[in-house]
Design an enzyme around this catalytic site. Structure first.
Site, mmCIF file in Angstrom:
data_model
loop_
_atom_site.group_PDB
_atom_site.id
_atom_site.type_symbol
_atom_site.label_atom_id
_atom_site.label_comp_id
_atom_site.label_asym_id
_atom_site.label_seq_id
_atom_site.Cartn_x
_atom_site.Cartn_y
_atom_site.Cartn_z
ATOM 1 N N CYS A 272 0.803 -1.216 0.000
ATOM 2 C CA CYS A 272 0.000 0.000 0.000
ATOM 3 C C CYS A 272 0.839 1.271 0.000
ATOM 4 O O CYS A 272 0.330 2.349 -0.236
ATOM 5 C CB CYS A 272 -0.927 0.032 1.214
ATOM 6 S SG CYS A 272 -0.047 0.164 2.789
ATOM 7 N N GLY A 273 2.118 1.151 0.280
ATOM 8 C CA GLY A 273 2.962 2.330 0.263
ATOM 9 C C GLY A 273 3.768 2.534 1.531
ATOM 10 O O GLY A 273 4.890 3.023 1.490
#
Length: 309
Positions: A272-273
């Site tokens: 997701c980062g």
């Protein structure tokens, strides 16, 4: 999600007033704002610790981490592994004459399932644990978020969405809470970029230590612990989900598929980062700035051509 005395919410901008800019919050690749980690470990020492911790039970790893690491927090989206960690930490507190609870950091992207929000409340009440909630800067609702960034930002610009909804809030959490070390729910059996993670890692870009106490556990071990100790979990898991994120990027897992196969299905994406390199977003910003400058030059050229005609 309702807030009370055991829940803290933060929505401060790192750069106030700059929310109208696409690149708000990013750091220029040529500008270094990374501070030295609050905990210094040489690579040989880190290798030694990981070798010693590799064969330990997660409870023993957590027991060690609570003693060794100051300013220790747990970052969690309330997935199964994170819930096991919460339960284990509560048991360590119960056996101690001087309990020191580990606070939780929850990134409320505003796009979680209702079942996830309900779970957060159940966990907070059962374990009497403090939950620090961090949302995208300057917004509190989906309506406010979409007014600022448009509808379906997660489809229009996945990198920007990850930054606004997850990466920037987590970095803000690290800064405001003065996090030195953080417990995560990552496991090798989840595959992808997580296949070879160590128990202890240094995130030298963000200046924090990441600890993966259940790194060598399988999904079956995690689920077995959940069932044995009657740990509250997300109702979606009984409907075919094994890993739960935002509702717009999570689907049930098919028979024989990997645990995280339901996340960003059909996309070339596995994280997701928040576990990606910060420099990745700096590079993305540089590319966006170059495209913007190119568009401005073309616009000026078009005006000049019209004036000369």
């Amino acid at each position: 999600m309702a807030d009370d005395s055991r829940t803290e919410t933060s929505s401060q901008l790192s750069s106030p007033g700059d929310h109208g800019s696409v690149d708000s919050g990013f750091v220029s690749p040529s500008t270094s704002t990374v501070s030295l980690p609050r905990i210094s470990l040489t690579q040989p020492h880190l290798k030694h610790l990981n070798k010693q911790l590799e064969s330990l039970h997660p409870m023993d790893i957590l027991r060690f981490c609570k003693i060794f690491f100051p300013n220790l927090y747990q970052s969690t989206a309330f997935g199964l592994t994170g819930l096991v960690t919460v339960d284990m930490l509560s048991k360590l507190d119960a056996e101690s004459t001087n309990p020191q609870p580990i606070d939780l950091i929850f990134l409320d992207t505003l796009y979680h399932f209702n079942e996830t929000y309900e779970l957060v409340e159940r966990v907070r009440e059962r374990y009497n644990v403090k939950v620090h909630v961090f949302k995208p800067a300057d917004v509190a609702t989906v309506e406010e978020f979409e007014k600022l960034y448009g509808e379906k930002l997660y489809e229009m610009s996945s990198e920007l969405y990850d930054w606004v909804a997850k990466v920037e809030p987590l970095q803000r959490a690290y800064a405001e809470l003065k996090v030195a070390a953080v417990l995560t729910g990552r496991r090798r059996s989840q595959g992808g970029q997580r296949g070879d993670i160590a128990v202890i890692e240094l995130d030298d870009e963000r200046g924090v230590i990441k600890i993966n106490p259940l790194a060598n556990w399988t999904f079956a071990q995690v689920k077995g612990y959940i069932d044995e100790h009657k740990v509250p979990y997300n109702a979606l898991l009984d409907r075919g989900y094994k890993s739960v994120g935002d509702w717009h990027s999570t689907v049930p897992v098919g028979e024989g598929e990997d645990e995280r196969a339901g996340r960003w299905k059909g996309q070339d994406k596995t994280e997701c980062g928040i576990h990606n390199k910060q420099s990745r977003y700096a590079k993305w910003l540089q590319q966006q700035a170059a495209l913007k400058q190119q568009a401005q030059v073309q616009q000026v050229q078009q005006v000049q051509e019209v004036q000369a005609a």
